[in-house]
Design a protein around this motif. Structure first.
Motif, PDB file in Angstrom:
ATOM      1  N   ASN A  50       0.850  -1.187   0.000  1.00 40.92           N
ATOM      2  CA  ASN A  50       0.000   0.000   0.000  1.00 40.92           C
ATOM      3  C   ASN A  50       0.889   1.241   0.000  1.00 40.92           C
ATOM      4  O   ASN A  50       1.359   1.667   1.049  1.00 40.92           O
ATOM      5  CB  ASN A  50      -0.909  -0.017   1.234  1.00 40.92           C
ATOM      6  N   THR A  54      -1.369   3.484   4.589  1.00 37.14           N
ATOM      7  CA  THR A  54      -2.525   3.539   5.484  1.00 37.14           C
ATOM      8  C   THR A  54      -3.001   2.121   5.807  1.00 37.14           C
ATOM      9  O   THR A  54      -2.559   1.154   5.195  1.00 37.14           O
ATOM     10  CB  THR A  54      -3.674   4.316   4.827  1.00 37.14           C
ATOM     11  N   ASN A  66      -6.982  -0.809  -0.421  1.00 39.31           N
ATOM     12  CA  ASN A  66      -6.521  -0.118   0.777  1.00 39.31           C
ATOM     13  C   ASN A  66      -7.498   0.934   1.276  1.00 39.31           C
ATOM     14  O   ASN A  66      -7.110   1.925   1.858  1.00 39.31           O
ATOM     15  CB  ASN A  66      -5.115   0.465   0.586  1.00 39.31           C
ATOM     16  N   GLU A  67      -8.763   0.659   1.074  1.00 44.87           N
ATOM     17  CA  GLU A  67      -9.842   1.432   1.692  1.00 44.87           C
ATOM     18  C   GLU A  67     -10.807   0.422   2.293  1.00 44.87           C
ATOM     19  O   GLU A  67     -11.179  -0.562   1.642  1.00 44.87           O
ATOM     20  CB  GLU A  67     -10.557   2.331   0.690  1.00 44.87           C
ATOM     21  N   SER A  68     -11.234   0.660   3.525  1.00 41.77           N
ATOM     22  CA  SER A  68     -12.034  -0.333   4.239  1.00 41.77           C
ATOM     23  C   SER A  68     -13.373  -0.621   3.568  1.00 41.77           C
ATOM     24  O   SER A  68     -13.760  -1.787   3.444  1.00 41.77           O
ATOM     25  CB  SER A  68     -12.246   0.099   5.689  1.00 41.77           C
ATOM     26  N   GLU A 104     -19.187   6.595   7.427  1.00 39.82           N
ATOM     27  CA  GLU A 104     -17.920   7.314   7.267  1.00 39.82           C
ATOM     28  C   GLU A 104     -18.071   8.826   7.427  1.00 39.82           C
ATOM     29  O   GLU A 104     -17.205   9.473   7.998  1.00 39.82           O
ATOM     30  CB  GLU A 104     -17.316   7.017   5.894  1.00 39.82           C
TER      31      GLU A 104
END
Length: 143
Positions: A50, A54, A66-68, A104
């Motif tokens: 990544n 992050t 690499n984003e939840s 979010e």
């Protein structure tokens, strides 16, 4: 990478947005390897996974996210149909996406006021700034 696993690998601390990716894998009964890290996210081996450095990072074969929310939707779509966690109807999918976005954009800022002080111990809840919601106000935001 420190993990030779060919299956799903989830990188990050479970006291971050990693927890919702772990949760979705659990809901879908999908095995995974968890690589618990925080400080290592600036190491060259992790930046190869990544480049943003992050967490979370998520690998499933050659898929790297690499984003939840992206990882949650990927797991739900790929593995969740037989568990009823991925809506097939466009309206239901839009509603699920709307709740993910609400989490979010609306819940997280209020949640962080309590979470970071209570779980991460990174600042006391008394450091709440004027205009930020109280614990009671945060609880009232949750439907």
């Amino acid at each position: 990478f420190p993990s030779p696993t060919k299956g799903i690998v989830i990188y990050g601390k479970p006291t971050s947005r990693v927890c919702k990716v772990l949760w979705m894998c659990g809901e879908c009964n999908v095995p995974f390897e968890k690589v618990d890290l925080w400080e290592d996210r600036t190491q060259p081996w992790y930046l190869a996974v990544n480049p943003k450095g992050t967490v979370p990072s998520f690998k499933d074969g050659d898929v790297v996210l690499n984003e939840s929310n992206a990882a949650v939707f990927y797991v739900a779509h790929k593995y969740g149909a037989k568990h009823g966690v991925f809506p097939r109807d466009p309206k239901d999918l839009a509603l699920a996406t709307q709740w993910a976005e609400w989490g979010e954009t609306s819940l997280v800022p209020a949640h962080n006021l309590i979470f970071f002080g209570s779980v991460r111990k990174s600042y006391p809840p008394s450091s709440r700034q004027p205009g930020q919601p109280t614990s009671e106000e945060v609880a009232a935001m949750i439907p």
